[in-house]
Each structure stands twice: as structure tokens, then as C-alpha cells.
Design an enzyme around this catalytic site. Structure first.
Site, PDB file in Angstrom:
ATOM      1  N   ASN A 149       0.943  -1.024   0.114  1.00  0.00           N
ATOM      2  CA  ASN A 149       0.183   0.055  -0.022  1.00  0.00           C
ATOM      3  C   ASN A 149       0.769   1.247  -0.017  1.00  0.00           C
ATOM      4  OD1 ASN A 149      -1.950  -1.861   0.114  1.00  0.00           O
ATOM      5  ND2 ASN A 149      -3.017  -1.443   2.097  1.00  0.00           N
ATOM      6  N   THR A 198     -18.043  39.187 -28.866  1.00  0.00           N
ATOM      7  CA  THR A 198     -18.628  38.572 -27.584  1.00  0.00           C
ATOM      8  C   THR A 198     -20.093  37.918 -28.313  1.00  0.00           C
ATOM      9  OG1 THR A 198     -20.081  40.408 -27.282  1.00  0.00           O
ATOM     10  CG2 THR A 198     -18.055  40.453 -26.036  1.00  0.00           C
ATOM     11  N   HIS A 199     -20.345  36.892 -27.694  1.00  0.00           N
ATOM     12  CA  HIS A 199     -21.655  35.966 -28.488  1.00  0.00           C
ATOM     13  C   HIS A 199     -21.239  35.758 -29.827  1.00  0.00           C
ATOM     14  CE1 HIS A 199     -23.933  37.482 -24.735  1.00  0.00           C
ATOM     15  NE2 HIS A 199     -23.442  38.816 -25.000  1.00  0.00           N
ATOM     16  N   SER A 224      -8.667  14.768 -47.293  1.00  0.00           N
ATOM     17  CA  SER A 224      -9.879  14.055 -47.548  1.00  0.00           C
ATOM     18  C   SER A 224      -9.794  12.981 -48.547  1.00  0.00           C
ATOM     19  CB  SER A 224     -11.188  14.874 -47.853  1.00  0.00           C
ATOM     20  OG  SER A 224     -12.136  13.904 -48.411  1.00  0.00           O
ATOM     21  N   LYS A 231      -9.578  19.387 -50.031  1.00  0.00           N
ATOM     22  CA  LYS A 231      -9.776  19.604 -48.512  1.00  0.00           C
ATOM     23  C   LYS A 231      -8.234  19.694 -47.866  1.00  0.00           C
ATOM     24  CE  LYS A 231     -12.715  20.097 -46.532  1.00  0.00           C
ATOM     25  NZ  LYS A 231     -13.686  18.771 -45.609  1.00  0.00           N
ATOM     26  N   ASN A 287      -7.802  19.540 -43.991  1.00  0.00           N
ATOM     27  CA  ASN A 287      -8.498  19.627 -42.811  1.00  0.00           C
ATOM     28  C   ASN A 287      -7.701  20.093 -41.455  1.00  0.00           C
ATOM     29  OD1 ASN A 287     -10.944  18.863 -44.117  1.00  0.00           O
ATOM     30  ND2 ASN A 287     -10.247  16.682 -43.974  1.00  0.00           N
ATOM     31  N   GLU A 294      -8.693  19.985 -34.272  1.00  0.00           N
ATOM     32  CA  GLU A 294      -9.648  19.228 -33.603  1.00  0.00           C
ATOM     33  C   GLU A 294      -9.504  18.056 -32.814  1.00  0.00           C
ATOM     34  OE1 GLU A 294     -12.418  19.981 -37.673  1.00  0.00           O
ATOM     35  OE2 GLU A 294     -11.278  18.052 -37.377  1.00  0.00           O
ATOM     36  N   TYR A 349      -7.474   1.908   3.380  1.00  0.00           N
ATOM     37  CA  TYR A 349      -7.211   1.393   1.882  1.00  0.00           C
ATOM     38  C   TYR A 349      -8.270   0.431   1.573  1.00  0.00           C
ATOM     39  CZ  TYR A 349      -5.093  -1.208  -2.035  1.00  0.00           C
ATOM     40  OH  TYR A 349      -5.247  -1.787  -3.347  1.00  0.00           O
ATOM     41  N   GLN A 351      -6.699   0.577  -6.916  1.00  0.00           N
ATOM     42  CA  GLN A 351      -5.942   0.114  -8.310  1.00  0.00           C
ATOM     43  C   GLN A 351      -6.594   0.578  -9.494  1.00  0.00           C
ATOM     44  OE1 GLN A 351      -5.572  -4.291  -8.253  1.00  0.00           O
ATOM     45  NE2 GLN A 351      -5.556  -4.361 -10.535  1.00  0.00           N
ATOM     46  N   LYS A 377      -4.946   4.007 -11.661  1.00  0.00           N
ATOM     47  CA  LYS A 377      -3.593   4.232 -11.991  1.00  0.00           C
ATOM     48  C   LYS A 377      -3.901   4.403 -13.478  1.00  0.00           C
ATOM     49  CE  LYS A 377      -1.996   0.265 -10.245  1.00  0.00           C
ATOM     50  NZ  LYS A 377      -1.090  -0.884 -10.027  1.00  0.00           N
TER      51      LYS A 377
END
Length: 449
Positions: free
Chosen positions: A111, A156-157, A279, A285, A287, A292, A319, A324, A327
Site C-alpha cells: 500500500n 462577444t456572443h 480528405s 480539402k 482539414n 480538432e 485502503y 488500483q 492508475k
């Protein structure tokens, strides 16, 4: 089946063994170097208090040093029939040192053994994350300085709001990371407590010296309560991952901005071809998969942190084997966080700024608040100035003086505070360097002949 550390000669059901072992033989490979270091310090302490002969301790330390190096190099293995890294490490010690290897577990439990290995591992990982965070903060500062005065619409927004600059935008993320580097020291303080000697959670009836082993390993203090040492399983993992999630929260906003600003419809930014993917069906494309996926990593980190909190929560004190399961998500989260920071430190300086498109997007309406303030400077009350500007906007007669006012206060577009920020970053780097050196020095003391 090989004898377990807790085995007493009784047969063990293979299905139960597989279920209770789980993926420890794989996960624990990351912990073995730290387990070896902690075990070497433990052997030195046992010799220091007279519970182990000096020659036996020297033999153990030498063998553990070799095993540590093998584990770092990826040459240490944990066989499927072995429960975990602790079993494999002790078996290797017995094989290499004979009787001395059978004495290494005196005055400790698995432990507090795993607690120490995890604590050492998390401290190392925190310093590594801190170094990567500092590097990334530096790239944001460089970006802000290089593009300090380039116009950029402020939103903003997700609607155009006020004039901004690429410098002001880049500085925001540098500031966020500098704040996280300050918070890192608090997380380090939580991890800077040595749990060894807590044993199964109630100490041991032997004259061990917990302060000695703490100093040897470079901890500033002992985690006093042995029960709290066990209770801290999950608490410290959660603290570390919460910090990493906070860093990711800052970066997630930047990644979203990059995704938006690099759209054809915006065109303020462009990613180099080397940072894009294609793509399988559309030849044109390019990407932004790296953006992302990095954004997804930020959410993944939160999920792993929640997993740690869920496993550790709802348990009584002391304990429990549930720990376990902490981890794997902890190690996975730290690996993911390091990869995220490393990739973004390469992406930030590679971004291409389209100043012409960004400048064209800064139309007169962005200066509505500025014009109101200009009227206030001539003596009008702000509310009257606000209504006057609103009337001009509605009538289509609004023609602001774009140069009437500039934001020269600290943190404004005309005064980013770059010099102070660089000083703060230098201080953070100095702390990380000193602390890393102290830990390396501690390890050298443990391994010294």
C-alpha cells in the site's frame, strides 16, 4: 502460477487472478523506475536504523539501480502470472541478490510502496508538464509580440464587439498559462509529502526513520498520518489532473478560435499544409485535424479526471482495492496532456496571419463604444453618449474617429505588459529548473555507492 507477494501456498483461481490483476502488468511498467528508486531509499533507511545489514542494503541498492535503468530503457518486463510491478521487482531482486532480496519488504506494505511510486511518478510528470506549459506560454508571448498591433475584431456572443489585436488575443493565452504555472506550485506542495512508512495505513511497530527516507528522496516533509496517506489515494491524482484540465481549458478556447478564424469565411489565420490532413474523397480539402483532435484531448482529459474522482469517491477511510483502478486513467491523462502541450508548442509559431482579411473585418461598428467614450471626453454623460451613438447607427450616419482613443492602460491593446509577463515566465522556468535539479540530486544520493 508464480507465487504472489501475499500467497500462502494455497491454489488461486485463474479467473479471479485475471480479474484482480487487471491491466497492472502493463500499467505498472511506467511505475517500476519510481518503485525501484523508492525501494532503494527504503533499503538505505533499513540499514540506517539497523534493521538491515549494510552489505545487504548495498547489494539491494546496486541491483535496484540496474533494474531502474532497465525499466527506463523499456527492458523490464512483468510476466502475466505476476500481479504487478511490485511482485516483478521483488522477484528480480531475489533472483539477483538472494537472501537480501527477501528482506526488502520489511517495514512496508504494498500500500505505501505503490503510494510512494505514484507520488514520485506524479512529481516527475508535474515538472515535465510544467516545462511544456512554460514553453507553450513562451510561444504565445512571441506570437503576441510579433503581431502586437495587427487589427483583429473582438467578439462577444460570436458577434463583432470592439476592436482588438492579434497581440491582445495571443497575450490572453500566455496570461492564462502563466497563472497555471503559479498554481502548479500549489499542486507540487500537495505532492511534496513522503508516504513511505504508512505501511497498510497504521504504521509499523518498528523503529523506522520516516524523516530520513523523506530527505533522501527530496521530499520536504513526511505525510504524517498513515491513515491519511491511504485516504490520499485519488485525492492527489485528482488534484494533478484538475490542474491539467485547467490548463486544457485555456487551450481549448484558443483551439476553438483557431478553428473559427481559419475558416474560409473568416480567413484571419491559416495552418501550414504540414499541419493539415486531406480528405479521402474531396481533393481540395485541407482539414485542421490537429486542431480538432487537440480540442478533443482537452475534453478527454476532463473525462479521465472525472473517472479518477468517481473511482476514489464514495469510499470509507483507509485502503481499498478500488484504488488500483486509479492508475490507468491517471497515466493515460498525463500522457495525453504532455502530447497536447508538445503539439501546440509547434502549432502556435507555425500559424500564418492574414492581416489584410482581419483588418477588412474591422468595420466602423466595432468603434461604437470608442466613439461614445470620445463624446464623454468632450463633456457628455456616458448614457447620453451611448444613446447618441445608437441613434447614429440606426440612421446610418455613424462615422467614428478610429484614432480618437487608444487603450494604453496595462493590459490594453497599446500596452500588453509583455515585459512583466516575460519576467514571470522566467521566474516560473527558474523554479522548475531548480526543483528538477533538486529531484535529480536526491536520486543521485539514493543511487550513490
Amino acid at each position: 502460477m508464480a507465487e504472489t507477494l501475499w500467497g500462502k501456498g494455497q491454489p488461486l483461481d485463474a479467473a479471479i487472478h485475471a480479474f484482480t490483476v487487471g491491466d497492472d502488468p502493463v500499467v505498472d511498467l511506467s511505475l517500476v523506475p519510481h518503485d525501484a528508486l523508492g525501494s532503494a531509499a527504503h533499503a538505505r533507511m533499513l540499514a540506517h536504523v539497523g534493521l538491515l545489514a549494510p552489505d545487504a542494503a548495498a547489494s539491494l541498492v546496486s541491483a535496484l539501480h540496474a533494474l531502474h535503468d532497465e525499466a527506463r530503457a523499456g527492458r523490464f518486463t512483468i510476466r502475466p502470472e505476476q500481479e504487478d510491478g511490485h511482485t516483478a521487482l521483488e522477484a528480480a531482486l531475489v533472483e539477483r541478490t538472494g537472501e537480501a532480496g527477501k528482506r526488502i519488504h520489511l517495514a512496508r506494505s504494498r500500500n505505501d510502496q505503490v503510494l510512494l511510486a505514484l507520488r514520485l511518478f506524479m512529481r516527475e510528470e508535474l515538472l515535465a508538464l510544467g516545462a511544456r506549459t512554460a514553453e507553450l506560454a513562451g510561444t504565445f508571448l512571441d506570437f503576441a509580440q510579433a503581431h502586437a498591433d495587427l487589427p483583429l475584431p473582438g467578439y462577444t456572443h460570436l458577434r463583432r464587439a470592439m476592436p482588438s489585436t492579434f497581440g491582445l488575443w495571443g497575450m490572453a493565452f500566455a496570461e492564462g498559462l502563466l497563472e497555471e504555472l503559479e498554481a502548479l506550485k500549489g499542486v507540487w506542495g500537495r505532492l511534496d509529502r513522503c508516504p513511505l512508512g504508512a505501511a497498510a495505513g497504521f504504521g509499523v511497530p518498528l523503529p523506522i526513520d520516516r524523516e530520513y527516507v523523506a530527505r533522501l528522496l527530496g521530499f520536504s516533509r513526511v505525510q504524517r498520518s498513515p491513515i491519511d496517506a491511504q485516504d490520499s489515494r485519488g485525492r492527489h491524482e485528482a488534484a494533478l489532473l484538475t490542474w491539467a484540465c485547467s490548463v486544457a481549458g485555456t487551450l481549448e478556447k484558443w483551439l476553438w478560435d483557431v478553428q473559427l478564424y481559419s475558416m474560409d469565411e473568416f480567413g484571419f489565420l491559416a495552418l501550414p499544409d504540414a499541419f493539415t490532413t486531406g480528405s479521402s474523397i474531396m481533393p481540395q480539402k485541407k482539414n485542421p485535424d490537429v486542431v480538432e483532435l487537440a480540442r478533443g484531448r482537452c475534453r478527454e482529459l476532463r473525462g479521465l479526471a472525472h473517472q479518477v474522482e468517481a473511482v476514489a469517491g464514495g469510499l470509507p477511510s483507509s485502503y481499498h482495492r478500488d484504488f488500483q483502478l486509479l492508475k490507468r486513467p491517471t497515466l493515460q491523462a498525463l500522457t495525453s496532456a504532455k502530447a497536447l502541450l508538445e503539439v501546440l508548442a509547434r502549432l502556435v509559431p507555425a500559424l500564418k496571419v492574414n492581416a489584410e482579411k482581419a483588418r477588412a473585418a474591422c468595420d466602423d461598428t466595432l468603434y461604437a463604444a470608442h466613439h461614445a467614450y470620445a463624446l464623454v471626453a468632450k463633456g457628455q454623460p456616458f448614457r447620453d453618449a451611448y444613446r447618441e451613438v445608437g441613434r447614429q447607427l440606426n440612421e446610418g450616419t455613424f462615422q467614428p474617429d478610429r484614432g480618437a482613443l487608444t487603450a494604453t492602460h496595462l493590459g490594453g491593446a497599446g500596452n500588453l505588459g509583455l515585459a512583466t509577463a516575460r519576467e514571470e515566465l522566467a521566474d516560473a522556468r527558474d523554479w522548475l529548473t531548480r526543483t528538477h535539479a533538486q529531484q535529480a540530486e536526491a536520486a543521485s544520493r539514493v543511487w550513490a555507492p
